[in-house]
Design a protein around this motif. Structure first.
Motif, PDB file in Angstrom:
ATOM      1  N   TYR A  96       0.849  -1.330  -0.206  1.00 18.51           N
ATOM      2  CA  TYR A  96      -0.014   0.127   0.009  1.00 18.51           C
ATOM      3  C   TYR A  96       0.943   1.230   0.143  1.00 18.51           C
ATOM      4  O   TYR A  96       0.651   2.286  -0.838  1.00 18.51           O
ATOM      5  CB  TYR A  96      -1.082  -0.027   1.173  1.00 18.51           C
ATOM      6  CG  TYR A  96      -1.530   1.382   1.518  1.00 18.51           C
ATOM      7  CD1 TYR A  96      -2.411   2.023   0.721  1.00 18.51           C
ATOM      8  CD2 TYR A  96      -0.697   2.088   2.529  1.00 18.51           C
ATOM      9  CE1 TYR A  96      -2.951   3.054   1.183  1.00 18.51           C
ATOM     10  CE2 TYR A  96      -1.229   3.322   3.057  1.00 18.51           C
ATOM     11  CZ  TYR A  96      -2.194   4.165   2.292  1.00 18.51           C
ATOM     12  OH  TYR A  96      -2.882   5.314   2.666  1.00 18.51           O
ATOM     13  N   SER A  97       1.928   1.282   0.862  1.00 19.41           N
ATOM     14  CA  SER A  97       2.667   2.577   0.858  1.00 19.41           C
ATOM     15  C   SER A  97       3.458   2.956  -0.199  1.00 19.41           C
ATOM     16  O   SER A  97       3.539   4.169  -0.537  1.00 19.41           O
ATOM     17  CB  SER A  97       3.386   2.536   2.485  1.00 19.41           C
ATOM     18  OG  SER A  97       4.447   1.458   2.221  1.00 19.41           O
ATOM     19  N   HIS A  98       4.018   2.070  -0.652  1.00 19.53           N
ATOM     20  CA  HIS A  98       4.987   2.154  -1.769  1.00 19.53           C
ATOM     21  C   HIS A  98       4.434   2.453  -3.121  1.00 19.53           C
ATOM     22  O   HIS A  98       4.684   3.207  -3.898  1.00 19.53           O
ATOM     23  CB  HIS A  98       6.021   1.039  -2.098  1.00 19.53           C
ATOM     24  CG  HIS A  98       7.131   0.880  -0.961  1.00 19.53           C
ATOM     25  ND1 HIS A  98       7.015   0.039   0.187  1.00 19.53           N
ATOM     26  CD2 HIS A  98       8.360   1.439  -1.134  1.00 19.53           C
ATOM     27  CE1 HIS A  98       8.246   0.243   0.755  1.00 19.53           C
ATOM     28  NE2 HIS A  98       8.942   1.162   0.094  1.00 19.53           N
ATOM     29  N   ARG A  99       3.205   1.735  -3.094  1.00 15.63           N
ATOM     30  CA  ARG A  99       2.300   1.963  -4.404  1.00 15.63           C
ATOM     31  C   ARG A  99       1.479   3.063  -4.480  1.00 15.63           C
ATOM     32  O   ARG A  99       1.087   3.643  -5.579  1.00 15.63           O
ATOM     33  CB  ARG A  99       1.538   0.745  -5.008  1.00 15.63           C
ATOM     34  CG  ARG A  99       2.767  -0.604  -5.104  1.00 15.63           C
ATOM     35  CD  ARG A  99       1.825  -1.668  -5.329  1.00 15.63           C
ATOM     36  NE  ARG A  99       2.933  -2.966  -5.496  1.00 15.63           N
ATOM     37  CZ  ARG A  99       2.479  -4.177  -5.718  1.00 15.63           C
ATOM     38  NH1 ARG A  99       1.040  -4.530  -5.646  1.00 15.63           N
ATOM     39  NH2 ARG A  99       3.484  -5.240  -5.561  1.00 15.63           N
ATOM     40  N   SER A 122       8.090  13.713  -2.924  1.00 16.03           N
ATOM     41  CA  SER A 122       8.221  13.801  -1.488  1.00 16.03           C
ATOM     42  C   SER A 122       7.621  12.918  -0.624  1.00 16.03           C
ATOM     43  O   SER A 122       8.417  12.229   0.255  1.00 16.03           O
ATOM     44  CB  SER A 122       7.790  15.210  -1.273  1.00 16.03           C
ATOM     45  OG  SER A 122       8.473  16.363  -1.525  1.00 16.03           O
ATOM     46  N   TYR A 123       6.499  12.266  -0.902  1.00 16.72           N
ATOM     47  CA  TYR A 123       5.934  11.185  -0.402  1.00 16.72           C
ATOM     48  C   TYR A 123       6.609   9.754  -0.669  1.00 16.72           C
ATOM     49  O   TYR A 123       6.705   9.150   0.134  1.00 16.72           O
ATOM     50  CB  TYR A 123       4.432  11.292  -0.578  1.00 16.72           C
ATOM     51  CG  TYR A 123       3.665  12.338   0.226  1.00 16.72           C
ATOM     52  CD1 TYR A 123       3.403  12.304   1.442  1.00 16.72           C
ATOM     53  CD2 TYR A 123       3.665  13.563  -0.261  1.00 16.72           C
ATOM     54  CE1 TYR A 123       3.025  13.147   2.285  1.00 16.72           C
ATOM     55  CE2 TYR A 123       2.947  14.674   0.631  1.00 16.72           C
ATOM     56  CZ  TYR A 123       2.654  14.455   1.795  1.00 16.72           C
ATOM     57  OH  TYR A 123       2.167  15.386   2.331  1.00 16.72           O
ATOM     58  N   ARG A 124       7.215   9.595  -1.659  1.00 15.32           N
ATOM     59  CA  ARG A 124       8.051   8.504  -2.010  1.00 15.32           C
ATOM     60  C   ARG A 124       9.116   8.516  -0.901  1.00 15.32           C
ATOM     61  O   ARG A 124       9.427   7.554  -0.245  1.00 15.32           O
ATOM     62  CB  ARG A 124       8.490   8.558  -3.527  1.00 15.32           C
ATOM     63  CG  ARG A 124       9.232   7.070  -3.715  1.00 15.32           C
ATOM     64  CD  ARG A 124       9.485   7.136  -5.290  1.00 15.32           C
ATOM     65  NE  ARG A 124       8.145   6.946  -5.879  1.00 15.32           N
ATOM     66  CZ  ARG A 124       7.670   7.865  -6.728  1.00 15.32           C
ATOM     67  NH1 ARG A 124       8.274   8.879  -7.013  1.00 15.32           N
ATOM     68  NH2 ARG A 124       6.641   7.590  -7.464  1.00 15.32           N
ATOM     69  N   TYR A 125       9.764   9.648  -0.605  1.00 15.92           N
ATOM     70  CA  TYR A 125      10.900   9.755   0.229  1.00 15.92           C
ATOM     71  C   TYR A 125      10.289   9.579   1.766  1.00 15.92           C
ATOM     72  O   TYR A 125      11.214   8.713   2.546  1.00 15.92           O
ATOM     73  CB  TYR A 125      11.455  11.116   0.178  1.00 15.92           C
ATOM     74  CG  TYR A 125      12.031  11.347   1.599  1.00 15.92           C
ATOM     75  CD1 TYR A 125      13.416  10.759   1.846  1.00 15.92           C
ATOM     76  CD2 TYR A 125      11.536  12.190   2.598  1.00 15.92           C
ATOM     77  CE1 TYR A 125      13.934  10.989   3.324  1.00 15.92           C
ATOM     78  CE2 TYR A 125      12.132  12.440   3.866  1.00 15.92           C
ATOM     79  CZ  TYR A 125      13.531  11.697   4.026  1.00 15.92           C
ATOM     80  OH  TYR A 125      13.840  11.797   5.312  1.00 15.92           O
TER      81      TYR A 125
END
Length: 246
Positions: free
Chosen positions: A181-184, A199-202
Motif C-alpha cells: 500500500y505505502s510504496h504503490r 516527497s511522499y515517496r521519500y
C-alpha cells in the motif's frame, strides 16, 4: 556520524540530506495534515491522542515539542494541561512553523512559543525542559544519535523523553500488505492531494530505513536515558518510545 546517511533508499552526504529534507517539508507543508489523514485513514489522530496521554503534560511544566511545526502535538498538550503549560514548538523548517502559527491563530491558541531550531544543535540551555516530545520527526534528522543527546541535554533531571515514530510491524502478513500500500499508493495520493509524488515517496522510504524498535530503544539508552520503553501499536507499525533523564 558516518560519511553517508540515508535519504529514503539513497545513501548521500549528511549535508545534502539536511538540505533535501528541508525541500521535502517546504513542498508538503500546506498539505501535510490533509495527507496524514489520507495516508492513515485518520488513524494518526488516535496515535497522537494516545501519545499525549503517555506524556501527561501538566500545568506549569516547560515542554519542548521538537519537529512539531504544524502544531498537532502541541495543541493536544496545551489542551491536556488546561492551557497552563509552557510549550515551545520547534522545527527546522520555517514553512512548517508558518502552517502551525496560522492553525494556532485559527483556534485562538496564543500561549505557544514557536521557534526555528535544528534538533542536532538546539539553542536552549541545559536542563531547560520537563519533557521533550518528537512525533514523526526523528527519522528525518540527519544525525539521530546527536539529536538524542541534545534531547537529553536540554531536559531537567527527572525529565522525560517521548518519541512517536513509524517502525516495523511484527504482525504476520500485515507488514507485506502495508508495504504494498505505502510504496504503490501513498506517492500517488501525494500527487493527487499535494501535487508531489517524490516527497511522499521519500517519506515512505524513510520509514523503511529507520531502525527497528529494539535498535532505536538502544540508541535512546546510549544517549543517556534510563528506564527506556517501547509501546508498539498495530504490531509495531507505529511505536511510542520513551525514556527518563536522571
Amino acid at each position: 556520524m558516518s560519511e553517508t546517511v540515508s535519504f529514503g533508499y539513497e545513501d548521500i552526504a549528511p549535508t545534502e540530506k539536511t538540505a533535501r529534507v528541508g525541500q521535502v517539508f517546504t513542498s508538503v507543508a500546506r498539505n501535510y495534515d490533509r495527507m496524514n489523514d489520507a495516508m492513515s485513514g485518520g488513524m494518526h489522530r488516535l496515535w497522537k491522542d494516545r501519545f499525549v496521554r503517555r506524556v501527561k503534560p501538566r500545568a506549569g511544566e516547560f515542554i519542548l515539542d521538537m519537529a512539531g511545526g504544524t502544531g498537532d502535538i502541541a495543541f493536544r498538550m496545551d489542551a491536556a494541561a488546561g492551557g497552563d503549560a509552557h510549550i515551545t514548538v520547534a522545527d527546522i523548517n520555517p514553512d512548517m512553523l508558518g502552517v502551525g502559527i496560522d492553525r494556532a491563530a485559527d483556534r485562538g491558541i496564543d500561549g505557544l512559543v514557536w521557534t526555528e531550531a535544528n534538533a542536532e544543535t538546539l539553542q536552549f540551555e541545559d536542563k531547560s525542559f520537563d519533557a521533550y516530545t518528537i512525533a514523526f520527526g526523528i527519522r528525518n534528522v540527519t544525525d539521530i544519535p546527536k539529536a538524542l543527546r541534545e534531547a537529553h541535554r536540554v531536559l531537567k533531571r527527572g525529565g522525560r523523553f517521548f518519541c512517536l515514530e513509524f517502525s516495523t510491524t511484527l504482525w504476520p502478513g500485515f507488514g507485506e500488505v502495508y508495504d504494498a500500500y505505502s510504496h504503490r499508493l501513498v506517492p500517488k495520493i501525494g500527487g493527487m492531494i499535494a501535487g508531489d509524488e517524490d516527497s511522499y515517496r521519500y517519506l515512505i522510504e524513510s520509514i523503511r530505513r529507520f531502525p527497528d524498535m529494539p535498535t532505536f530503544e538502544a540508541m535512546i539508552g546510549d544517549a543517556g536515558f534510563v528506564q527506556t520503553n517501547v509501546e508498539p501499536m498495530l504490531g509495531g507499525l507505529v511505536a511510542i518510545h520513551s525514556g527518563w533523564k536522571i
